[in-house]
Design an enzyme around this catalytic site. Structure first.
Site, PDB file in Angstrom:
ATOM      1  N   CYS A   1      11.135   3.633   8.628  1.00  0.00           N
ATOM      2  CA  CYS A   1      12.094   2.787   7.897  1.00  0.00           C
ATOM      3  C   CYS A   1      13.486   3.401   7.847  1.00  0.00           C
ATOM      4  CB  CYS A   1      11.595   2.505   6.490  1.00  0.00           C
ATOM      5  SG  CYS A   1       9.933   1.836   6.487  1.00  0.00           S
TER       6      CYS A   1
ATOM      7  N   ASN B   1       9.244  -6.298   4.031  1.00  0.00           N
ATOM      8  CA  ASN B   1       9.657  -4.972   4.497  1.00  0.00           C
ATOM      9  C   ASN B   1       9.707  -5.000   6.023  1.00  0.00           C
ATOM     10  OD1 ASN B   1       9.796  -2.302   5.281  1.00  0.00           O
ATOM     11  ND2 ASN B   1       8.228  -1.579   3.861  1.00  0.00           N
TER      12      ASN B   1
ATOM     13  N   HIS C   1      16.578   0.248   1.105  1.00  0.00           N
ATOM     14  CA  HIS C   1      15.484  -0.208   1.960  1.00  0.00           C
ATOM     15  C   HIS C   1      14.699  -1.253   1.169  1.00  0.00           C
ATOM     16  CE1 HIS C   1      12.103  -0.448   4.525  1.00  0.00           C
ATOM     17  NE2 HIS C   1      11.301   0.295   3.787  1.00  0.00           N
TER      18      HIS C   1
HETATM   19  O1  UT7 Z   1       8.441   1.055   3.978  1.00  0.00           O
HETATM   20  C1  UT7 Z   1       7.809   2.267   3.662  1.00  0.00           C
HETATM   21  C2  UT7 Z   1       7.696   2.413   2.243  1.00  0.00           C
HETATM   22  N1  UT7 Z   1       6.657   1.563   1.713  1.00  0.00           N
HETATM   23  C3  UT7 Z   1       6.682   1.301   0.410  1.00  0.00           C
HETATM   24  O2  UT7 Z   1       7.622   1.679  -0.231  1.00  0.00           O
HETATM   25  C4  UT7 Z   1       5.497   0.607  -0.203  1.00  0.00           C
HETATM   26  C5  UT7 Z   1       5.165   1.322  -1.494  1.00  0.00           C
HETATM   27  N2  UT7 Z   1       4.050   0.755  -2.211  1.00  0.00           N
HETATM   28  C6  UT7 Z   1       4.114  -0.423  -2.863  1.00  0.00           C
HETATM   29  O3  UT7 Z   1       5.090  -1.136  -2.788  1.00  0.00           O
HETATM   30  C7  UT7 Z   1       2.971  -0.802  -3.784  1.00  0.00           C
HETATM   31  O4  UT7 Z   1       2.142   0.305  -3.970  1.00  0.00           O
HETATM   32  C8  UT7 Z   1       2.118  -1.985  -3.237  1.00  0.00           C
HETATM   33  C9  UT7 Z   1       2.912  -3.272  -3.304  1.00  0.00           C
HETATM   34  C10 UT7 Z   1       1.685  -1.707  -1.810  1.00  0.00           C
HETATM   35  C11 UT7 Z   1       0.882  -2.173  -4.113  1.00  0.00           C
HETATM   36  O5  UT7 Z   1       1.262  -2.365  -5.459  1.00  0.00           O
HETATM   37  P1  UT7 Z   1       0.567  -1.527  -6.632  1.00  0.00           P
HETATM   38  O6  UT7 Z   1       1.117  -2.013  -7.882  1.00  0.00           O
HETATM   39  O7  UT7 Z   1       0.714  -0.068  -6.291  1.00  0.00           O
HETATM   40  O8  UT7 Z   1      -0.942  -2.013  -6.509  1.00  0.00           O
HETATM   41  P2  UT7 Z   1      -2.229  -1.117  -6.228  1.00  0.00           P
HETATM   42  O9  UT7 Z   1      -2.281  -0.682  -4.811  1.00  0.00           O
HETATM   43  O10 UT7 Z   1      -2.342  -0.103  -7.300  1.00  0.00           O
HETATM   44  O11 UT7 Z   1      -3.363  -2.215  -6.446  1.00  0.00           O
HETATM   45  C12 UT7 Z   1      -3.562  -2.829  -7.724  1.00  0.00           C
HETATM   46  C13 UT7 Z   1      -4.672  -3.857  -7.568  1.00  0.00           C
HETATM   47  C14 UT7 Z   1      -5.903  -3.309  -6.877  1.00  0.00           C
HETATM   48  O12 UT7 Z   1      -7.034  -3.888  -7.484  1.00  0.00           O
HETATM   49  P3  UT7 Z   1      -7.873  -3.064  -8.577  1.00  0.00           P
HETATM   50  O13 UT7 Z   1      -8.360  -1.832  -7.879  1.00  0.00           O
HETATM   51  O14 UT7 Z   1      -6.908  -2.753  -9.694  1.00  0.00           O
HETATM   52  O15 UT7 Z   1      -8.956  -4.025  -8.967  1.00  0.00           O
HETATM   53  C15 UT7 Z   1      -5.778  -3.829  -5.471  1.00  0.00           C
HETATM   54  O16 UT7 Z   1      -7.036  -3.995  -4.820  1.00  0.00           O
HETATM   55  O17 UT7 Z   1      -4.206  -4.944  -6.764  1.00  0.00           O
HETATM   56  C16 UT7 Z   1      -5.135  -5.171  -5.691  1.00  0.00           C
HETATM   57  N3  UT7 Z   1      -4.403  -5.668  -4.542  1.00  0.00           N
HETATM   58  C17 UT7 Z   1      -4.138  -6.984  -4.375  1.00  0.00           C
HETATM   59  N4  UT7 Z   1      -4.450  -8.083  -5.103  1.00  0.00           N
HETATM   60  C18 UT7 Z   1      -4.007  -9.272  -4.648  1.00  0.00           C
HETATM   61  C19 UT7 Z   1      -3.855  -4.971  -3.528  1.00  0.00           C
HETATM   62  N5  UT7 Z   1      -3.245  -5.814  -2.684  1.00  0.00           N
HETATM   63  C20 UT7 Z   1      -3.404  -7.070  -3.183  1.00  0.00           C
HETATM   64  C21 UT7 Z   1      -2.966  -8.342  -2.758  1.00  0.00           C
HETATM   65  N6  UT7 Z   1      -3.299  -9.400  -3.532  1.00  0.00           N
HETATM   66  N7  UT7 Z   1      -2.251  -8.533  -1.645  1.00  0.00           N
END
Ligand code: UT7
Length: 328
Positions: free
Chosen positions: A115, A285, A255
């Site tokens: 990125c 992204n 970004h």
């Molecule tokens: O470009 C390079 C840099 N990349 C980034 O900066 C990305 C950085 N990361 C993020 O933006 C966030 O971590 C994400 C958007 C990828 C995820 O958000 P989060 O708030 O960290 O969610 P999480 O991974 O902690 O997941 C929370 C819950 C999980 O369920 P449980 O375990 O709490 O039951 C996931 O399974 O959300 C669930 N989940 C979803 N639910 C519905 C994960 N993806 C999805 C989805 N739809 N697409």
């Protein structure tokens, strides 16, 4: 008194026509528009049609940037393309762009900094122009991430999109230009965001053994944590190195990965919402394309005026992080 070696004289961007909305994704995996919007800020993304390659988007962005800079492609002496999804393993996407736009007198190569590819390229261009050897450099950032996305993995497939952006960088006129750049890496964290397959370690001939290795893999929560701290470092370091505070900024271009990350950094910089550029709702992204698409849209929509101080900050796989401070 600010000193500049180079300045940006033209920008351009290109995205594929096809739009994939959050509701479209909810028909493909177990997700919802509500989850994607509230957790990321993304509403839709553009996805390249079959047969379109990263250099096709790059060439379109390049042509817009060259037209604005009033520069013929033949006058370019260098093309630097930040991408992790080049058309092929080799030759570089930069060489394909060179051929497509007819930049017959340029040298061309890719930069692999995920990125941060565009900001790494901008730093390189600025320093190469300072040597006096180069005068007209095209810096690109472009990706077709949809080709390395696992469309069955809801944790990643909702996040990314395709596109490209470009900037023409030329010697400064003394009144405006690149004030400073900052680039960093930490290879000890490579395992948190990568695509393991396709390289020398796990070549395509072994694809059948682990098909998922040919998709982008990310530990989202960990990446989030590092993105906030590393982009915070990149933003505050470049500002203090050059004696500026958030009050001096006309626009902050982050970004575009997650609205919550962008807001956290804006808060650390003490920059109000109206000075924060957001377009991730439309594109998701787009990795290396994210900053140059945003820069082009901010300029063309009148959000950046002559003399404005603009801060650009990125973070990506590697990990890599980078910032650039520009007097436009
Ligand atoms: O470009 C390079 C840099 N990349 C980034 O900066 C990305 C950085 N990361 C993020 O933006 C966030 O971590 C994400 C958007 C990828 C995820 O958000 P989060 O708030 O960290 O969610 P999480 O991974 O902690 O997941 C929370 C819950 C999980 O369920 P449980 O375990 O709490 O039951 C996931 O399974 O959300 C669930 N989940 C979803 N639910 C519905 C994960 N993806 C999805 C989805 N739809 N697409």
């Amino acid at each position: 008194m600010e000193q500049y070696s180079s300045m940006i004289t033209g920008t351009g961007s290109a995205v594929p026509e096809k739009v994939l909305t959050n509701d479209d994704l909810a028909k493909m995996v177990d997700t919802s528009d509500e989850w994607i919007r509230t957790r990321t800020g993304i509403r839709e993304r553009h996805i390249a049609e079959d047969g379109i390659a990263t250099s096709d988007l790059g060439a379109r962005a390049a042509q817009e940037a060259l037209a604005e800079a009033n520069l013929a492609a033949e006058e370019l002496d260098l093309i630097i393309f930040g991408t992790i999804t080049p058309d092929m393993y080799f030759p570089s996407a930069a060489c394909f762009v060179q051929n497509k736009i007819g930049a017959n007198n340029a040298a061309a190569f890719d930069v692999s900094a995920a990125c941060c590819g565009f900001l790494y390229g901008l730093d390189l261009a600025d320093n190469l122009i300072a040597t006096g050897k180069y005068h007209n450099i095209l810096v690109l950032g472009g990706e077709i991430l949809s080709r390395i996305t696992d469309w069955n993995d809801r944790a990643t497939c909702v996040l990314f999109g395709d596109g490209a952006g470009a900037a023409v960088v030329q010697p400064s006129d003394g009144k405006r230009g690149i004030v400073g750049n900052y680039i960093k890496s930490d290879g000890s964290l490579a395992h948190l965001l990568n695509m393991p397959g396709g390289g020398s370690l796990l070549p395509p001939s072994k694809a059948a053994e682990d098909p998922k290795s040919f998709y982008l893999q990310m530990e989202g929560r960990e990446v989030f944590r590092y993105a906030v701290s590393c982009m915070g470092d990149a933003a505050t370091t470049i500002m203090s190195q050059n004696g500026f505070t958030g009050d001096d900024l006309a626009l902050f271009i982050s970004h575009q990965a997650n609205i919550r990350i962008i807001q956290a950094i804006a808060k650390r910089l003490n920059v109000p919402d109206e000075k924060v550029f957001i377009n991730l709702d439309k594109y998701g992204n787009t990795s290396a394309a994210s900053i140059p698409i945003a820069l082009n849209e901010a300029r063309k929509s009148g959000r950046i005026k002559s003399g404005d101080l603009v801060l650009m900050v990125a973070f990506g796989a590697g990990f890599t992080w980078a910032s650039s401070l520009v007097r436009m």
